[in-house]
Design an enzyme around this catalytic site. Structure first.
Site, PDB file in Angstrom:
ATOM      1  N   HIS A  62      39.496  55.213  50.511  1.00 53.35           N
ATOM      2  CA  HIS A  62      38.141  54.661  50.371  1.00 53.35           C
ATOM      3  C   HIS A  62      37.676  54.788  48.931  1.00 53.35           C
ATOM      4  CE1 HIS A  62      34.133  53.611  52.146  1.00 53.35           C
ATOM      5  NE2 HIS A  62      33.696  54.254  51.076  1.00 53.35           N
ATOM      6  N   GLU A 142      33.923  43.679  52.473  1.00 52.27           N
ATOM      7  CA  GLU A 142      32.768  44.310  53.114  1.00 52.27           C
ATOM      8  C   GLU A 142      31.716  43.288  53.525  1.00 52.27           C
ATOM      9  OE1 GLU A 142      30.810  48.487  52.420  1.00 52.27           O
ATOM     10  OE2 GLU A 142      30.130  47.108  50.854  1.00 52.27           O
ATOM     11  N   GLU A 210      25.983  58.918  57.027  1.00 51.20           N
ATOM     12  CA  GLU A 210      26.165  59.571  55.726  1.00 51.20           C
ATOM     13  C   GLU A 210      25.016  60.499  55.381  1.00 51.20           C
ATOM     14  OE1 GLU A 210      27.088  58.376  51.049  1.00 51.20           O
ATOM     15  OE2 GLU A 210      26.722  56.803  52.536  1.00 51.20           O
ATOM     16  N   ASP A 309      35.764  58.105  47.408  1.00 53.89           N
ATOM     17  CA  ASP A 309      34.644  57.180  47.274  1.00 53.89           C
ATOM     18  C   ASP A 309      34.750  56.548  45.882  1.00 53.89           C
ATOM     19  OD1 ASP A 309      32.354  55.740  47.996  1.00 53.89           O
ATOM     20  OD2 ASP A 309      31.406  57.471  48.904  1.00 53.89           O
TER      21      ASP A 309
END
Length: 406
Positions: A62, A142, A210, A309
């Protein structure tokens, strides 16, 4: 055909000594050197330094390559101020990161031994550099947008980006889909995207639970997101509850990133659907979201993997650094066991989660391998030392091709 002879080979469960690896694009055989030289007479034999360690290439599942221009532009410490700073600086960050900027970030991952990465692509601006990267790439297009009135336009843009990624024809590039989050994607869009995912058997990822802001908004339509959605989107309630969002993914194994604020019922749902959790410890700390409960994941038999990330919420794209931070973050866990699980999380477990034929030094696996130069003979606590000491990575092989080193 090549034969590489390290002093040590790290497999998921054991450390091999006195063995060599014969490979081309895949690993053909693991055996003593003389045996391999007899079987593969024309193979080139690669000599390594003393105390060399061969291990699987690392997998960063990711990363947001498009935001690689950030260094000091964004606000850290709390999720919502960070989000506002992303919106405020979005144009500058996106326009300020051209192909050279993104290629630099991708090359930094190669230097850190990352042979596969999962790119979360919001705009498709990173398609060209990802298509030309040395690494294997799972390219997650996305989908984002919570307003029903914009659904057709947003889905059209998503389809165009997905189709563009499908046009890339090279070994090790895999088009995939990402649903941004429960609060930011309208159910109409989610259902349409998931139909494509299931029909075409694409890999699927999403951000989930998150922050505390997300928890309060999905549960009560309250908290820090209330002003955010009312002021920016004229939206007074969330488009999905947490349970509704997870229900969309029933029967389809999904990679869910963060999951810091998940509750017991959600953990049970993740477990029963065999979802994978992507843990980004540095990002979670910088955005003030707390620590993922790894022990709860293990209790529920939920696979978890470690990732960096993007540079919008990290200072480097280095899985050894990420694992080191995780080692200290989870101070209530047995040190050696955690270190071994972290190494496994960025090799075998990440490969399994992404459906990639790598992550192990094993016959039949892709020859995605790295060579580390250890200082001395490894001890039983090798996993800890690999994470703590960041040994030199002298060679990186991807699909059997030497991409770093000589």
């Amino acid at each position: 055909m090549q034969i590489i002879t390290p002093d040590y080979i790290l497999t998921p469960d054991t450390l091999l000594l006195g063995m060599s690896v014969a490979f081309d694009t895949t690993i053909k055989k693991i055996a003593p050197l003389e045996e391999l030289k007899k079987e593969f007479r024309d193979a080139d034999v690669i000599k390594l330094k003393k105390n060399s360690l061969l291990m699987p290439g690392l997998i960063n599942a990711h990363v947001h390559v498009e935001f690689s221009a950030n260094k000091t532009k964004l606000s850290y410490g709390d999720f919502v101020p960070w989000l506002y700073s992303v919106i405020e600086n979005r144009d500058e960050l996106i326009n300020g990161c051209d192909d050279a900027c993104m290629a630099k970030a991708i090359n930094s991952m190669l230097e850190a031994g990352i042979t596969t990465f999962g790119a979360i692509s919001s705009h498709g601006m990173d398609l060209n550099v990802c298509a030309n990267a040395a690494q294997n790439v799972v390219f997650f297009n996305e989908l984002i947008g919570s307003q029903a009135t914009m659904a057709d336009a947003l889905f059209g843009d998503f389809l165009a980006r997905l189709d563009a990624s499908k046009s890339v024809k090279r070994e090790g590039f895999y088009p995939a889909v990402a649903i941004h989050s429960p609060y930011s994607v309208h159910p109409i869009l989610i259902k349409k995207a998931l139909q494509i995912v299931k029909n075409e058997k694409l890999k699927l990822s999403a951000h989930f639970m998150e922050s505390s802001a997300e928890r309060e908004w999905l549960d009560k339509n309250e908290g820090d997101f209330k002003d955010f959605f009312e002021n920016l989107l004229k939206q007074k309630s969330s488009v999905s509850s947490s349970s509704e969002f997870l229900e969309y993914f029933n029967g389809y194994e999904t990679l869910l990133t963060h999951v810091v604020k998940a509750n017991e019922e959600e953990f049970q749902t993740l477990s029963s659907n065999r979802h994978t959790v992507i843990h980004c410890p540095i990002s979670n700390r910088l955005l003030g979201n707390g620590a993922l409960d790894l022990q709860k994941l293990q209790k529920h038999n939920i696979r978890w993997i470690c990732a960096t990330d993007g540079l919008s919420s990290n200072y480097k794209l280095d899985l050894f650094e990420e694992m080191k931070c995780a080692l200290f973050m989870h101070s209530n866990m047995p040190l050696l066991e955690l270190a071994k699980n972290l190494i496994k999380s960025v090799t075998k477990d990440a490969a399994d989660a992404l459906g990639i034929n790598s992550g192990e030094i094993a016959e039949g696996k892709n020859a995605d391998m790295i060579v580390l130069d250890l200082d001395s003979e490894p001890s039983d606590e090798l996993a800890i030392h690999l994470i703590l000491h960041r040994y030199n990575i002298s060679k990186v092989y991807i699909n059997g091709k030497l991409e770093k080193g000589i």
